[in-house]
Design an enzyme around this catalytic site. Structure first.
Site, PDB file in Angstrom:
ATOM      1  N   GLY A  62       0.958  -1.262   0.126  1.00  0.00           N
ATOM      2  CA  GLY A  62       0.085   0.168  -0.211  1.00  0.00           C
ATOM      3  C   GLY A  62       0.927   1.281   0.082  1.00  0.00           C
TER       4      GLY A  62
ATOM      5  N   TYR B 181     -16.861  -7.013   1.594  1.00  0.00           N
ATOM      6  CA  TYR B 181     -15.803  -6.437   2.094  1.00  0.00           C
ATOM      7  C   TYR B 181     -15.637  -6.926   3.739  1.00  0.00           C
ATOM      8  CZ  TYR B 181     -12.436  -2.865   4.493  1.00  0.00           C
ATOM      9  OH  TYR B 181     -11.554  -2.326   5.155  1.00  0.00           O
TER      10      TYR B 181
END
Length: 303
Positions: free
Chosen positions: A21, A175
């Site tokens: 990330g 999710y």
């Protein structure tokens, strides 16, 4: 653990880390590790964002040892390529922070390998990455794998009959499933590592509710969720605060193998690192083994 902050991170000189990330929690985690002296590879799919992240860290920490590695977690061939690159460059790895993710795409999307995007990126990509970096981690010193979960995991359910959301897709359910899978993986990985003597520990963390751009990046700033994120930013804690639980798990000598860490206040939505509540569905050993076996088949990668 009272009021543990980034200033409490032990000296990290001589240690190597991979953080997935290039923005938000990943960037804050990489920055804090670099500031403590760690050799950091920040991994992501966007070359420009990766270059910007490296420049940001180098400006903040002159002399930092930080580099970018191309990694698309939604593409298992990219995961394999990144792992090969790491094996060519390094003899060992002390820390892997499985941080990157996507959140709530309104319509079902798939990864390059045909997996539902959230499950494939947030969970399966990191499962495959960890497996492929296993030998480097086994050579590490006090090596740790820290996998990011979420408060959404509390309401999550692994739908073994439709794990890829081919029959029915609901964004939040997808999710929540992906983040529950991340937590189950972290717990199962530590158990298996201890049993087999792999030589590294595994932990999980969640950021509470943090002021990241995850919603903006996935749904867009003009979506209802994106507008809410923009207008009510003050209800979310800063990203630097949200990164503390994973930094605690990654570096503190008091963090326990197999532990799960999150903020300590307001039902774990904000505050300083503290042991987090593990939802009962993550503690089911039969479900964890089943998820592990399915994941090996789906990714075609085995530990």
């Amino acid at each position: 653990m009272a009021k543990w902050n980034a200033t409490d991170i032990p000296d990290q000189h001589g240690r190597t880390a991979v953080v997935t990330g290039t923005g938000g929690l990943g960037l804050e985690t990489a920055l804090a590790l670099a500031r403590a002296g760690c050799d950091v590879t920040i991994a992501g799919r966007n070359l420009q964002k990766g270059a910007d992240a490296v420049s940001h860290i180098q400006r903040a920490v002159p002399g930092a040892t930080v580099r970018f590695g191309k990694l698309d977690l939604a593409d298992l061939s990219s995961v394999a390529s990144f792992a090969r690159q790491m094996e060519n460059e390094k003899q060992s790895l002390d820390l892997l922070v499985n941080n990157a993710g996507v959140m709530l795409p309104p319509k079902r999307q798939v990864t390059r390998d045909g997996f539902e995007l959230q499950f494939g990126t947030n969970y399966l990509g990191h499962f495959a990455l960890t497996a492929r970096l296993k030998s480097l981690l086994s050579n590490g010193r006090d090596a740790r794998v820290v996998t990011l979960s979420s408060l959404a995991a509390n309401g999550g359910h692994i739908d073994f009959d439709d794990i890829n959301a081919e029959k029915s897709y609901r964004p939040l359910a997808g999710y929540s499933q992906s983040k529950l899978a991340c937590l189950m993986f972290a717990l199962e990985l530590d158990s298996r590592s201890r049993a087999a003597g792999w030589g590294f520990s595994s932990m999980a963390a969640h950021p509470g509710i943090a002021r990241t751009d995850l919603v903006h990046n996935t749904l867009g700033r003009r979506s209802i969720e994106g507008l809410a994120r923009t207008l009510f930013w003050f209800l979310l804690q800063p990203v630097s605060q949200g990164a503390l639980p994973q930094l605690y798990a990654a570096t503190s000598s008091h963090a326990e193998a197999g532990g799960y860490y999150g903020p300590d206040r307001l039902r774990e939505t904000r505050g300083h690192p503290h042991p987090a509540r593990i939802p009962p569905q993550a503690l089911d050993p039969v479900a964890r083994r089943r998820l592990w076996e399915i994941s090996e088949r789906m990714t075609e990668v085995a530990f």
